[in-house]
Structures are given as C-alpha cells and as structure tokens.
Design a protein around this motif. Structure first.
Motif, PDB file in Angstrom:
ATOM      1  N   ASP A 127      31.091 -13.367  36.131  1.00 40.82           N
ATOM      2  CA  ASP A 127      31.704 -13.640  37.436  1.00 40.82           C
ATOM      3  C   ASP A 127      32.900 -12.722  37.683  1.00 40.82           C
ATOM      4  O   ASP A 127      33.070 -12.179  38.775  1.00 40.82           O
ATOM      5  N   GLU A 128      33.742 -12.545  36.666  1.00 39.43           N
ATOM      6  CA  GLU A 128      34.901 -11.656  36.801  1.00 39.43           C
ATOM      7  C   GLU A 128      34.452 -10.217  37.053  1.00 39.43           C
ATOM      8  O   GLU A 128      35.030  -9.520  37.887  1.00 39.43           O
ATOM      9  N   CYS A 129      33.429  -9.797  36.334  1.00 41.52           N
ATOM     10  CA  CYS A 129      32.942  -8.418  36.470  1.00 41.52           C
ATOM     11  C   CYS A 129      32.204  -8.203  37.786  1.00 41.52           C
ATOM     12  O   CYS A 129      32.208  -7.088  38.318  1.00 41.52           O
ATOM     13  N   ASP A 130      31.596  -9.252  38.318  1.00 36.12           N
ATOM     14  CA  ASP A 130      30.969  -9.144  39.636  1.00 36.12           C
ATOM     15  C   ASP A 130      32.010  -8.763  40.685  1.00 36.12           C
ATOM     16  O   ASP A 130      31.741  -7.966  41.586  1.00 36.12           O
ATOM     17  N   ASP A 131      33.202  -9.323  40.568  1.00 41.20           N
ATOM     18  CA  ASP A 131      34.273  -8.967  41.497  1.00 41.20           C
ATOM     19  C   ASP A 131      34.605  -7.481  41.393  1.00 41.20           C
ATOM     20  O   ASP A 131      34.813  -6.810  42.402  1.00 41.20           O
ATOM     21  N   ALA A 132      34.653  -6.961  40.167  1.00 37.44           N
ATOM     22  CA  ALA A 132      34.929  -5.538  39.964  1.00 37.44           C
ATOM     23  C   ALA A 132      33.803  -4.682  40.552  1.00 37.44           C
ATOM     24  O   ALA A 132      34.055  -3.662  41.200  1.00 37.44           O
ATOM     25  N   ALA A 133      32.555  -5.097  40.347  1.00 35.10           N
ATOM     26  CA  ALA A 133      31.408  -4.353  40.888  1.00 35.10           C
ATOM     27  C   ALA A 133      31.404  -4.411  42.413  1.00 35.10           C
ATOM     28  O   ALA A 133      31.108  -3.402  43.078  1.00 35.10           O
ATOM     29  N   ASP A 134      31.746  -5.560  42.961  1.00 34.36           N
ATOM     30  CA  ASP A 134      31.823  -5.688  44.424  1.00 34.36           C
ATOM     31  C   ASP A 134      32.876  -4.750  44.993  1.00 34.36           C
ATOM     32  O   ASP A 134      32.695  -4.160  46.063  1.00 34.36           O
ATOM     33  N   HIS A 135      33.980  -4.585  44.286  1.00 34.59           N
ATOM     34  CA  HIS A 135      35.046  -3.681  44.727  1.00 34.59           C
ATOM     35  C   HIS A 135      34.523  -2.237  44.788  1.00 34.59           C
ATOM     36  O   HIS A 135      34.816  -1.508  45.742  1.00 34.59           O
ATOM     37  N   VAL A 136      33.752  -1.837  43.789  1.00 32.90           N
ATOM     38  CA  VAL A 136      33.173  -0.486  43.773  1.00 32.90           C
ATOM     39  C   VAL A 136      32.222  -0.323  44.956  1.00 32.90           C
ATOM     40  O   VAL A 136      32.248   0.698  45.660  1.00 32.90           O
ATOM     41  N   GLU A 137      31.380  -1.329  45.209  1.00 31.60           N
ATOM     42  CA  GLU A 137      30.448  -1.243  46.348  1.00 31.60           C
ATOM     43  C   GLU A 137      31.194  -1.185  47.670  1.00 31.60           C
ATOM     44  O   GLU A 137      30.814  -0.416  48.567  1.00 31.60           O
ATOM     45  N   ARG A 138      32.244  -1.980  47.811  1.00 35.73           N
ATOM     46  CA  ARG A 138      33.025  -1.935  49.059  1.00 35.73           C
ATOM     47  C   ARG A 138      33.648  -0.558  49.261  1.00 35.73           C
ATOM     48  O   ARG A 138      33.671  -0.035  50.371  1.00 35.73           O
ATOM     49  N   ALA A 139      34.137   0.038  48.182  1.00 32.75           N
ATOM     50  CA  ALA A 139      34.708   1.385  48.275  1.00 32.75           C
ATOM     51  C   ALA A 139      33.643   2.393  48.685  1.00 32.75           C
ATOM     52  O   ALA A 139      33.891   3.283  49.506  1.00 32.75           O
ATOM     53  N   MET A 140      32.443   2.243  48.147  1.00 34.01           N
ATOM     54  CA  MET A 140      31.343   3.151  48.465  1.00 34.01           C
ATOM     55  C   MET A 140      30.969   3.060  49.948  1.00 34.01           C
ATOM     56  O   MET A 140      30.655   4.055  50.579  1.00 34.01           O
ATOM     57  N   LEU A 141      31.027   1.873  50.515  1.00 36.94           N
ATOM     58  CA  LEU A 141      30.589   1.638  51.889  1.00 36.94           C
ATOM     59  C   LEU A 141      31.762   1.491  52.856  1.00 36.94           C
ATOM     60  O   LEU A 141      31.576   1.025  53.993  1.00 36.94           O
ATOM     61  N   ASP A 142      32.935   1.920  52.443  1.00 39.47           N
ATOM     62  CA  ASP A 142      34.175   1.676  53.169  1.00 39.47           C
ATOM     63  C   ASP A 142      34.137   2.019  54.650  1.00 39.47           C
ATOM     64  O   ASP A 142      34.535   1.221  55.477  1.00 39.47           O
ATOM     65  N   ASP A 143      33.677   3.186  55.008  1.00 34.76           N
ATOM     66  CA  ASP A 143      33.742   3.599  56.417  1.00 34.76           C
ATOM     67  C   ASP A 143      32.399   3.460  57.137  1.00 34.76           C
ATOM     68  O   ASP A 143      32.169   4.098  58.154  1.00 34.76           O
ATOM     69  N   GLN A 144      31.544   2.596  56.615  1.00 27.77           N
ATOM     70  CA  GLN A 144      30.219   2.414  57.200  1.00 27.77           C
ATOM     71  C   GLN A 144      30.200   1.219  58.154  1.00 27.77           C
ATOM     72  O   GLN A 144      31.060   0.359  58.105  1.00 27.77           O
ATOM     73  N   GLN A 145      29.183   1.198  59.002  1.00 24.78           N
ATOM     74  CA  GLN A 145      29.025   0.076  59.921  1.00 24.78           C
ATOM     75  C   GLN A 145      28.656  -1.191  59.143  1.00 24.78           C
ATOM     76  O   GLN A 145      28.144  -1.126  58.034  1.00 24.78           O
ATOM     77  N   ALA A 146      28.901  -2.325  59.759  1.00 23.51           N
ATOM     78  CA  ALA A 146      28.703  -3.620  59.089  1.00 23.51           C
ATOM     79  C   ALA A 146      27.269  -3.832  58.617  1.00 23.51           C
ATOM     80  O   ALA A 146      27.046  -4.474  57.588  1.00 23.51           O
ATOM     81  N   ASP A 147      26.271  -3.317  59.329  1.00 19.18           N
ATOM     82  CA  ASP A 147      24.878  -3.550  58.955  1.00 19.18           C
ATOM     83  C   ASP A 147      24.353  -2.523  57.939  1.00 19.18           C
ATOM     84  O   ASP A 147      23.235  -2.634  57.464  1.00 19.18           O
ATOM     85  N   THR A 148      25.171  -1.547  57.576  1.00 20.47           N
ATOM     86  CA  THR A 148      24.725  -0.494  56.660  1.00 20.47           C
ATOM     87  C   THR A 148      24.285  -1.026  55.298  1.00 20.47           C
ATOM     88  O   THR A 148      23.228  -0.612  54.806  1.00 20.47           O
ATOM     89  N   PRO A 149      25.026  -1.932  54.652  1.00 22.04           N
ATOM     90  CA  PRO A 149      24.557  -2.404  53.335  1.00 22.04           C
ATOM     91  C   PRO A 149      23.164  -3.029  53.395  1.00 22.04           C
ATOM     92  O   PRO A 149      22.325  -2.760  52.528  1.00 22.04           O
ATOM     93  N   HIS A 150      22.906  -3.818  54.404  1.00 22.23           N
ATOM     94  CA  HIS A 150      21.589  -4.456  54.546  1.00 22.23           C
ATOM     95  C   HIS A 150      20.507  -3.393  54.757  1.00 22.23           C
ATOM     96  O   HIS A 150      19.466  -3.415  54.102  1.00 22.23           O
ATOM     97  N   THR A 151      20.774  -2.456  55.652  1.00 20.65           N
ATOM     98  CA  THR A 151      19.803  -1.391  55.943  1.00 20.65           C
ATOM     99  C   THR A 151      19.566  -0.527  54.709  1.00 20.65           C
ATOM    100  O   THR A 151      18.420  -0.205  54.381  1.00 20.65           O
ATOM    101  N   LEU A 152      20.639  -0.169  54.013  1.00 19.63           N
ATOM    102  CA  LEU A 152      20.517   0.654  52.812  1.00 19.63           C
ATOM    103  C   LEU A 152      19.708  -0.073  51.741  1.00 19.63           C
ATOM    104  O   LEU A 152      18.843   0.517  51.093  1.00 19.63           O
ATOM    105  N   ARG A 153      19.967  -1.357  51.568  1.00 19.60           N
ATOM    106  CA  ARG A 153      19.220  -2.161  50.588  1.00 19.60           C
ATOM    107  C   ARG A 153      17.720  -2.144  50.915  1.00 19.60           C
ATOM    108  O   ARG A 153      16.883  -1.945  50.028  1.00 19.60           O
TER     109      ARG A 153
END
Length: 166
Positions: A127-153
C-alpha cells in the motif's frame, strides 16, 4: 504481411518523411517501438528510485502486486507474471520471505508445489509503495488531459493483445 499491415507501414513511413521535409535539420520522428522502450526504461528507473525509499526493488514490488492481484501463486507463476526468470524469482521470493512480506504453504492439490501469499506486513508495504508508484504515474501524465490515462491504458492493452495474437 497483410495488405492492412503493408498499408499501415507505408502510412507510417510517409508520415515520417512528411514531417522531416522542410527543415535541413529535421529528423524523422522516432518509431513507436523505440519510444515505448525509452518510456519503459525511464519509468523503471523512476519506480526503482521511489521504491528504494521503502526498501523494495522493482521486481519485489511487481511480485507483491502479482500476489495481491492473483492471490496465492507458485514461484513459476510469479516469475512469468513479473517478467523475470524463475531463478530471479527464487531470489526475490527468498528476500521477501526473509522480510516477512510473503509466506509459503503447500498447494492442497499438489503437495510438491509451494504457493506464496502476502502477509499483513506485505500488504502494508505494498500500500505504501502503491502511493510511490502513483506519484511516478502522475508525474508521467502531468500535463495531459484528464481522459489520457484511460485512453492510454486502452491503447496499451490493445497493443499487447495484438502482439500476443500475431
């Protein structure tokens, strides 16, 4: 090669050539395969750095995540689903067991098979490491539109499916 594949390859080459025109220093865009490989390396490095703060390696995090998603699993299943060799999985599992993150038990259907499962300590760490991984993903998608993660997935799942079927 199918006509659909040939047409797609021709379109890709034409697009690269068109983008390279008009500038004496223009370089054709990188192939998708190259960009995906580059992204994999950057994400792996950033995740490894973030996980190291929790005393975890990327293969350990992946193995723990597999156990959470799939439940009890054998060493071979963890290796396959974690993208590591069975020998590497043995080392990963030994360390995780020594740290109290997983426990071993015999498979009730086949006593020769040992199944691994998460302990409470493993779940807490994950659970603690999921937070760290989520932070990396948020940084990766920082300047993207809100629907980008879903579309990319969706696109990445389709790419994996297509290559497995090929």
């Amino acid at each position: 090669m199918t006509s659909k594949t040939s047409a797609s390859a021709a379109t890709t080459r034409a697009t690269r050539a068109r983008l390279a025109e008009g500038s004496p220093h223009a370089v054709a865009p990188m192939s998708l395969s190259y960009l995906i490989g580059q992204l994999d390396r950057v994400v792996s490095r950033r995740l490894s750095e973030a996980l190291a703060r929790h005393g975890l390696t990327l293969p350990q995090y992946t193995a723990l995540s597999v156990l959470r998603a799939r439940g009890r699993s054998s060493n071979a299943q963890i290796a396959e689903r974690s993208f590591i060799t069975p020998q590497s999985a043995n080392e990963v599992v030994k360390t995780m067991e020594a740290n109290g993150w997983v426990m071993r038990e015999s498979d009730p259907m086949n006593r020769r098979v040992v199944l691994l499962s998460l302990t409470e300590a493993g779940k807490t760490l994950l659970d603690e490491c999921d937070d760290a991984a989520d932070h990396v993903e948020r940084a990766m998608l920082d300047d993207q539109q809100a629907d980008t993660p879903h579309t990319l997935r969706l696109l990445l799942h389709a790419c994996v499916r297509n290559l497995r079927a090929a």
